[in-house]
Design a protein around this motif. Structure first.
Motif, PDB file in Angstrom:
ATOM      1  N   GLU A  62      37.707  46.543  34.622  1.00 54.76           N
ATOM      2  CA  GLU A  62      38.707  45.420  35.203  1.00 54.76           C
ATOM      3  C   GLU A  62      39.291  44.488  34.194  1.00 54.76           C
ATOM      4  O   GLU A  62      40.425  43.954  34.477  1.00 54.76           O
ATOM      5  CB  GLU A  62      37.838  44.702  36.250  1.00 54.76           C
ATOM      6  N   ILE A  66      43.445  43.946  33.416  1.00 52.85           N
ATOM      7  CA  ILE A  66      43.969  42.524  33.655  1.00 52.85           C
ATOM      8  C   ILE A  66      44.650  42.201  32.503  1.00 52.85           C
ATOM      9  O   ILE A  66      45.948  41.876  32.487  1.00 52.85           O
ATOM     10  CB  ILE A  66      42.940  41.539  34.187  1.00 52.85           C
ATOM     11  N   VAL A 123      41.151  36.769  29.342  1.00 54.78           N
ATOM     12  CA  VAL A 123      40.868  37.170  30.656  1.00 54.78           C
ATOM     13  C   VAL A 123      39.473  36.587  30.530  1.00 54.78           C
ATOM     14  O   VAL A 123      38.335  37.270  29.984  1.00 54.78           O
ATOM     15  CB  VAL A 123      40.837  38.493  30.778  1.00 54.78           C
ATOM     16  N   TRP A 147      43.484  33.823  32.164  1.00 59.15           N
ATOM     17  CA  TRP A 147      43.183  34.605  33.513  1.00 59.15           C
ATOM     18  C   TRP A 147      41.678  34.312  33.821  1.00 59.15           C
ATOM     19  O   TRP A 147      40.904  34.700  33.369  1.00 59.15           O
ATOM     20  CB  TRP A 147      43.683  35.761  33.637  1.00 59.15           C
ATOM     21  N   GLN A 150      41.323  34.160  39.631  1.00 59.82           N
ATOM     22  CA  GLN A 150      42.540  34.838  40.035  1.00 59.82           C
ATOM     23  C   GLN A 150      43.860  34.071  39.707  1.00 59.82           C
ATOM     24  O   GLN A 150      44.828  33.869  40.491  1.00 59.82           O
ATOM     25  CB  GLN A 150      42.405  34.880  41.529  1.00 59.82           C
ATOM     26  N   PRO A 185      47.047  44.337  38.474  1.00 59.36           N
ATOM     27  CA  PRO A 185      46.472  45.255  37.192  1.00 59.36           C
ATOM     28  C   PRO A 185      46.325  46.768  38.200  1.00 59.36           C
ATOM     29  O   PRO A 185      46.337  47.555  37.310  1.00 59.36           O
ATOM     30  CB  PRO A 185      45.113  44.774  37.346  1.00 59.36           C
TER      31      PRO A 185
END
Length: 209
Positions: A62, A66, A123, A147, A150, A185
């Motif tokens: 994940e 992103i 991220v 990031w 959210q 993403p």
């Protein structure tokens, strides 16, 4: 708990659905540099260092989705508006005099290629790691795009205090809130197409799918 044995770098379990990290205090700059120089790309590990504390980090799928979604948007934007953008990727940057070093998720030089990136992309899906903004300031990176929860936030690291900015000095016509609307993403191709169409349209308010 992972225990350091015979000077070897500890291993982390596969990241799976979440990021994995391990903090190790009392690590010398020399040991950090040695591990960094002998760590193969195939390990999937990233090392961060600040004031004697080492963070060993393994990103999750994940996390990688992103950061790549953000990177692709920035790169397409630069192409569309003819900004010279040089991608460093996850190159390691370190500054021994500041006892700081890390491998950004993504980073860029704008205009000319330089020894240090102008903009870093990070991220943060989990908490508890080293202060990346402090590391970036120490090694001389002027802006960091992060990031977290959210949300996409741009930090201006110039001067005595860290400040949140609406626009990058390197992309002055692009509001960060506008860019954030296209970070999808799981739907990157459609999101990038919509983003490019919006940039070309010149309209103020984007409409991401």
């Amino acid at each position: 708990m992972t225990i350091l044995v015979a000077g070897n770098l500890p291993t982390l379990p596969q990241a799976g659905r979440s990021d994995q990290r391990l903090l190790m205090p009392g690590i010398s700059w020399q040991r950090y540099s040695h591990w960094l120089d002998h760590l193969g790309d195939e390990s999937g590990l990233r090392l961060l260092y600040l004031d004697g504390i080492l963070e060993i980090f393994m990103p999750s799928p994940e996390h990688e989705l992103i950061k790549k979604a953000i990177a692709r948007l920035l790169e397409r934007y630069a192409e569309e508006v003819e900004i010279d953008l040089h991608a460093y990727g996850s190159t390691t940057f370190r500054q021994s005099s500041k006892a700081a070093g890390l491998e950004p998720d993504e980073c860029y030089c704008v205009g000319m290629l330089k020894a240090q990136p102008d903009l870093a992309v990070e991220v943060n899906l989990t908490s508890g790691g080293l202060d990346k903004l402090a590391i970036y300031r120490a090694i001389g990176v002027p802006e960091a795009l992060i990031w977290q929860d959210q949300q996409l936030t741009l930090y201006n690291l110039r001067g005595d205090e860290i400040q949140i900015a609406d626009r990058s000095a390197f992309f002055p016509a692009l509001e960060i809130s506008q860019l954030a609307q296209f970070i999808q993403p799981q739907n990157q191709p459609a999101a990038i197409k919509a983003f490019v169409n919006w940039v070309r349209s010149g309209t103020e308010n984007p409409r991401a799918n």
